[in-house]
Design a protein around this motif. Structure first.
Motif, PDB file in Angstrom:
ATOM      1  N   LYS A 237      39.810  62.258  71.983  1.00  0.00           N
ATOM      2  CA  LYS A 237      40.951  63.165  72.014  1.00  0.00           C
ATOM      3  C   LYS A 237      41.095  63.794  73.400  1.00  0.00           C
ATOM      4  O   LYS A 237      40.130  64.286  73.975  1.00  0.00           O
ATOM      5  CB  LYS A 237      40.776  64.264  70.971  1.00  0.00           C
ATOM      6  CG  LYS A 237      41.911  65.282  70.957  1.00  0.00           C
ATOM      7  CD  LYS A 237      41.670  66.390  69.947  1.00  0.00           C
ATOM      8  CE  LYS A 237      42.800  67.409  69.952  1.00  0.00           C
ATOM      9  NZ  LYS A 237      42.562  68.520  69.010  1.00  0.00           N
ATOM     10  N   THR A 238      42.308  63.781  73.931  1.00  0.00           N
ATOM     11  CA  THR A 238      42.578  64.452  75.198  1.00  0.00           C
ATOM     12  C   THR A 238      42.512  65.958  74.974  1.00  0.00           C
ATOM     13  O   THR A 238      43.099  66.481  74.033  1.00  0.00           O
ATOM     14  CB  THR A 238      43.969  64.072  75.734  1.00  0.00           C
ATOM     15  OG1 THR A 238      44.051  62.647  75.845  1.00  0.00           O
ATOM     16  CG2 THR A 238      44.216  64.697  77.095  1.00  0.00           C
ATOM     17  N   ASN A 239      41.779  66.639  75.833  1.00  0.00           N
ATOM     18  CA  ASN A 239      41.613  68.086  75.692  1.00  0.00           C
ATOM     19  C   ASN A 239      42.962  68.803  75.670  1.00  0.00           C
ATOM     20  O   ASN A 239      43.862  68.491  76.455  1.00  0.00           O
ATOM     21  CB  ASN A 239      40.757  68.597  76.851  1.00  0.00           C
ATOM     22  CG  ASN A 239      40.521  70.083  76.780  1.00  0.00           C
ATOM     23  OD1 ASN A 239      41.349  70.864  77.213  1.00  0.00           O
ATOM     24  ND2 ASN A 239      39.391  70.473  76.218  1.00  0.00           N
TER      25      ASN A 239
ATOM     26  N   MET B 242      52.829  56.583  74.818  1.00  0.00           N
ATOM     27  CA  MET B 242      51.546  56.009  74.383  1.00  0.00           C
ATOM     28  C   MET B 242      50.776  57.166  73.762  1.00  0.00           C
ATOM     29  O   MET B 242      49.785  57.656  74.315  1.00  0.00           O
ATOM     30  CB  MET B 242      50.810  55.397  75.574  1.00  0.00           C
ATOM     31  CG  MET B 242      51.601  54.321  76.298  1.00  0.00           C
ATOM     32  SD  MET B 242      50.766  53.642  77.750  1.00  0.00           S
ATOM     33  CE  MET B 242      49.544  52.620  76.959  1.00  0.00           C
ATOM     34  N   CYS B 243      51.218  57.609  72.593  1.00  0.00           N
ATOM     35  CA  CYS B 243      50.849  58.940  72.118  1.00  0.00           C
ATOM     36  C   CYS B 243      49.513  59.014  71.385  1.00  0.00           C
ATOM     37  O   CYS B 243      49.087  60.113  71.003  1.00  0.00           O
ATOM     38  CB  CYS B 243      51.954  59.515  71.242  1.00  0.00           C
ATOM     39  SG  CYS B 243      52.209  58.656  69.677  1.00  0.00           S
ATOM     40  N   GLY B 244      48.834  57.879  71.159  1.00  0.00           N
ATOM     41  CA  GLY B 244      47.528  57.946  70.510  1.00  0.00           C
ATOM     42  C   GLY B 244      47.624  58.608  69.157  1.00  0.00           C
ATOM     43  O   GLY B 244      48.399  58.197  68.293  1.00  0.00           O
TER      44      GLY B 244
ATOM     45  N   ILE C 271      51.363  51.978  69.320  1.00  0.00           N
ATOM     46  CA  ILE C 271      51.250  50.610  68.827  1.00  0.00           C
ATOM     47  C   ILE C 271      50.246  50.478  67.696  1.00  0.00           C
ATOM     48  O   ILE C 271      50.333  49.574  66.873  1.00  0.00           O
ATOM     49  CB  ILE C 271      50.891  49.654  69.996  1.00  0.00           C
ATOM     50  CG1 ILE C 271      51.145  48.211  69.596  1.00  0.00           C
ATOM     51  CG2 ILE C 271      49.450  49.868  70.440  1.00  0.00           C
ATOM     52  CD1 ILE C 271      51.019  47.231  70.760  1.00  0.00           C
ATOM     53  N   ASN C 272      49.289  51.411  67.630  1.00  0.00           N
ATOM     54  CA  ASN C 272      48.252  51.373  66.599  1.00  0.00           C
ATOM     55  C   ASN C 272      48.796  51.981  65.299  1.00  0.00           C
ATOM     56  O   ASN C 272      48.975  53.200  65.196  1.00  0.00           O
ATOM     57  CB  ASN C 272      47.021  52.138  67.081  1.00  0.00           C
ATOM     58  CG  ASN C 272      45.833  51.989  66.148  1.00  0.00           C
ATOM     59  OD1 ASN C 272      45.961  52.111  64.942  1.00  0.00           O
ATOM     60  ND2 ASN C 272      44.658  51.735  66.719  1.00  0.00           N
ATOM     61  N   ALA C 273      49.063  51.138  64.314  1.00  0.00           N
ATOM     62  CA  ALA C 273      49.688  51.590  63.070  1.00  0.00           C
ATOM     63  C   ALA C 273      48.814  52.589  62.322  1.00  0.00           C
ATOM     64  O   ALA C 273      49.331  53.514  61.678  1.00  0.00           O
ATOM     65  CB  ALA C 273      50.005  50.387  62.181  1.00  0.00           C
TER      66      ALA C 273
ATOM     67  N   LEU D 161      58.407  63.205  80.387  1.00  0.00           N
ATOM     68  CA  LEU D 161      57.506  62.201  79.828  1.00  0.00           C
ATOM     69  C   LEU D 161      56.086  62.602  80.215  1.00  0.00           C
ATOM     70  O   LEU D 161      55.790  62.782  81.399  1.00  0.00           O
ATOM     71  CB  LEU D 161      57.851  60.815  80.366  1.00  0.00           C
ATOM     72  CG  LEU D 161      57.065  59.615  79.839  1.00  0.00           C
ATOM     73  CD1 LEU D 161      57.920  58.345  79.931  1.00  0.00           C
ATOM     74  CD2 LEU D 161      55.746  59.388  80.577  1.00  0.00           C
ATOM     75  N   VAL D 162      55.235  62.759  79.227  1.00  0.00           N
ATOM     76  CA  VAL D 162      53.846  63.162  79.460  1.00  0.00           C
ATOM     77  C   VAL D 162      52.953  62.213  78.687  1.00  0.00           C
ATOM     78  O   VAL D 162      53.119  62.041  77.470  1.00  0.00           O
ATOM     79  CB  VAL D 162      53.589  64.612  78.995  1.00  0.00           C
ATOM     80  CG1 VAL D 162      52.124  64.985  79.196  1.00  0.00           C
ATOM     81  CG2 VAL D 162      54.498  65.585  79.737  1.00  0.00           C
ATOM     82  N   SER D 163      52.010  61.578  79.388  1.00  0.00           N
ATOM     83  CA  SER D 163      51.141  60.628  78.702  1.00  0.00           C
ATOM     84  C   SER D 163      49.809  60.487  79.418  1.00  0.00           C
ATOM     85  O   SER D 163      49.737  60.510  80.647  1.00  0.00           O
ATOM     86  CB  SER D 163      51.821  59.252  78.614  1.00  0.00           C
ATOM     87  OG  SER D 163      51.213  58.445  77.645  1.00  0.00           O
ATOM     88  N   ASP D 164      48.765  60.370  78.606  1.00  0.00           N
ATOM     89  CA  ASP D 164      47.412  60.137  79.090  1.00  0.00           C
ATOM     90  C   ASP D 164      47.153  58.645  78.948  1.00  0.00           C
ATOM     91  O   ASP D 164      46.947  58.155  77.835  1.00  0.00           O
ATOM     92  CB  ASP D 164      46.435  60.959  78.234  1.00  0.00           C
ATOM     93  CG  ASP D 164      45.047  61.041  78.830  1.00  0.00           C
ATOM     94  OD1 ASP D 164      44.915  60.911  80.057  1.00  0.00           O
ATOM     95  OD2 ASP D 164      44.089  61.239  78.055  1.00  0.00           O
ATOM     96  N   LEU D 165      47.204  57.900  80.060  1.00  0.00           N
ATOM     97  CA  LEU D 165      47.110  56.446  79.989  1.00  0.00           C
ATOM     98  C   LEU D 165      45.711  56.004  79.556  1.00  0.00           C
ATOM     99  O   LEU D 165      44.732  56.722  79.760  1.00  0.00           O
ATOM    100  CB  LEU D 165      47.437  55.833  81.362  1.00  0.00           C
ATOM    101  CG  LEU D 165      48.820  56.114  81.937  1.00  0.00           C
ATOM    102  CD1 LEU D 165      49.038  55.295  83.193  1.00  0.00           C
ATOM    103  CD2 LEU D 165      49.916  55.821  80.922  1.00  0.00           C
ATOM    104  N   PRO D 166      45.615  54.819  78.969  1.00  0.00           N
ATOM    105  CA  PRO D 166      44.293  54.295  78.587  1.00  0.00           C
ATOM    106  C   PRO D 166      43.338  54.271  79.768  1.00  0.00           C
ATOM    107  O   PRO D 166      43.727  53.902  80.879  1.00  0.00           O
ATOM    108  CB  PRO D 166      44.616  52.876  78.116  1.00  0.00           C
ATOM    109  CG  PRO D 166      46.031  52.950  77.646  1.00  0.00           C
ATOM    110  CD  PRO D 166      46.702  53.909  78.587  1.00  0.00           C
TER     111      PRO D 166
END
Length: 343
Positions: A111-113, A141-143, A163-165, A246-251
Motif C-alpha cells: 500500500k502506498t503511504n 493504475m489505481c491498485g 487491470i487486476n479484477a 492525474l496522480v499515480s504511483d507507478l509499478p
C-alpha cells in the motif's frame, strides 16, 4: 513579517527519513505559492515542539490560507508565533469531505503511504490551472484505491482504472461497506464498456455519494468511477479533456506490468509501459491539467520519464518547488516523482 509554525505529523519522518524536511519545505512552498502567497523564509523550528516547520510571510494569512496549509502531508497543527516566541493555536476549517478513516482503515502489503499520496495530490493541485470549480482526479493504475479514497476525502470526483479484477472487486466491496457503515447516502451501478468492434473492454463500477444527507438529496454529490481494464484503454473509456489532475504511483519492479492486447504475459519494462500509457493519459486530461506520478529510480530514471512526457505534449516542472523529492523507501526502492502540465 508574520511567523507561523506547523507541528509535524509524527509519522512524517518514518516515510522520508533524512529527506523529510526538504520534502516538507518544497510541498509547503508549492501549496502556498500556487495561491499567490510568498514565503519569505522557511526553516526547522526550535520552539520546544517535538518537530515543527517555521515559515515567514510578508502579509497576515487569512482563514482560507490556513485551510490550504492544513492539507499539507506533514500537517498536524498550526500556530502563530507571537511576542516572546509564544505560540498561538490557529483554529482551522476542516478541508475534508469524508473522514481520514476512509483511507486509513485498509492495511495491505504494498500500500502506498497515505501521507505520500496526499503529497502527490497537493503537488498536482498546485500545478493545475484548469480553473474548474470541482476537481476530477484520475488514477489510471489505481491498485487497491488509496489515491481514489484520498480524492473522495478531498471532495473531488474520482476515476480509477485497474487491470487486476480482484483488486477492483476489493475496492468495490470496501467502498460500499464503508458508506453503509458510515450511513452515507449513495447509489451505485455497474456497466459494461465496449470498444469500436463491439468487444467488451471494461467493466465499470459507478457510485454517487455525499458526506451529508442534505447534499445528496440536492444531487450535490461526488462521483466515483472505477474501470476494470488496461490503462491504455483510457482514451476509449473516458471523455477527452475531462480530468483535472492525474496522480499515480507507478509499478516499482518486475512483479508489475501491463498486458497488451495481443500478449498474455506481462510487459516488465516500466519505461515501455509509460510510453504506451502517456498518449491516453494526455487525452483525458484538460488543457493546463497536471499529473504527478511516482516511480522507482532503480528501474525508471527521472530523465527518461521527463523525455517521454515532453515528447507527448507535457511541460515538466523540474524547478523548485516541484523537484528534489527523491527518497529511499527500502533497499530496492529509491522513490522519485515528477510533476508536469498538459500544454
Amino acid at each position: 513579517m508574520k511567523q507561523y509554525a506547523i507541528l509535524a505529523n509524527p509519522g512524517h519522518n518514518r516515510i522520508y527519513f533524512d529527506t523529510a524536511l526538504t520534502i516538507a519545505f518544497s510541498e509547503l512552498k508549492a501549496i502556498i505559492s500556487s495561491h499567490g502567497v510568498e514565503i519569505q523564509e522557511i526553516f526547522e523550528g526550535d520552539l520546544g515542539l517535538p518537530a515543527c516547520i517555521c515559515f515567514k510571510t510578508e502579509k497576515e494569512l487569512q482563514q482560507e490560507d490556513f485551510k490550504r496549509i492544513s492539507t499539507a502531508s506533514i500537517f498536524y497543527a498550526l500556530f502563530k508565533v507571537v511576542e516572546e516566541g509564544l505560540l498561538k493555536p490557529i483554529p482551522i476549517e476542516d478541508f475534508r469531505s469524508f473522514p481520514e478513516s476512509m483511507v486509513q482503515i485498509l492495511k495491505y502489503t504494498g500500500k502506498t503511504n497515505e501521507q505520500f499520496t496526499r503529497l502527490m495530490v497537493n503537488l498536482a493541485l498546485s500545478a493545475c490551472k484548469t480553473g474548474s470549480k470541482k476537481i476530477r482526479l484520475i488514477d489510471p493504475m489505481c491498485g487497491k484505491g488509496t489515491t481514489l479514497y484520498e480524492g473522495l476525502i478531498r471532495g473531488f470526483d474520482v476515476t480509477g482504472i485497474e487491470i487486476n479484477a480482484q483488486w477492483a472487486q476489493e475496492i468495490q466491496t470496501y467502498l460500499i461497506r464503508y458508506l453503509k457503515m458510515g450511513k452515507y447516502k449513495h447509489k451505485s451501478q455497474k456497466e459494461k464498456r465496449s470498444g469500436a468492434n463491439g468487444k467488451k473492454i471494461a467493466e465499470c463500477f459507478i457510485v454517487d455519494t455525499a458526506s451529508k444527507k442534505e447534499e445528496f438529496m440536492k444531487n450535490n454529490t461526488q462521483n466515483f468511477n472505477l474501470f476494470v481494464s488496461d490503462t491504455r484503454n483510457a482514451k476509449i473509456l473516458i471523455k477527452k479533456n475531462s480530468c483535472d489532475i492525474l496522480v499515480s504511483d507507478l509499478p516499482y519492479g518486475v512483479q508489475h506490468g501491463s498486458k497488451s492486447a495481443t500478449e498474455q504475459s506481462m510487459d516488465r519494462s516500466p519505461l515501455q509501459l509509460l510510453k504506451d500509457c502517456i498518449p491516453s493519459w494526455h487525452y483525458v486530461l484538460k488543457v493546463k491539467g497536471s499529473l504527478c506520478i511516482s516511480f522507482n529510480e532503480f528501474t525508471l530514471k527521472y530523465t527518461d520519464v521527463k523525455e517521454v512526457l515532453e515528447n507527448n505534449g507535457f511541460k515538466v516542472l523540474d524547478e523548485e518547488p516541484f523537484n528534489n523529492y527523491i527518497h529511499r523507501v527500502d533497499q530496492s526502492i529509491n522513490r522519485n516523482l515528477i510533476v508536469a502540465v498538459k500544454n
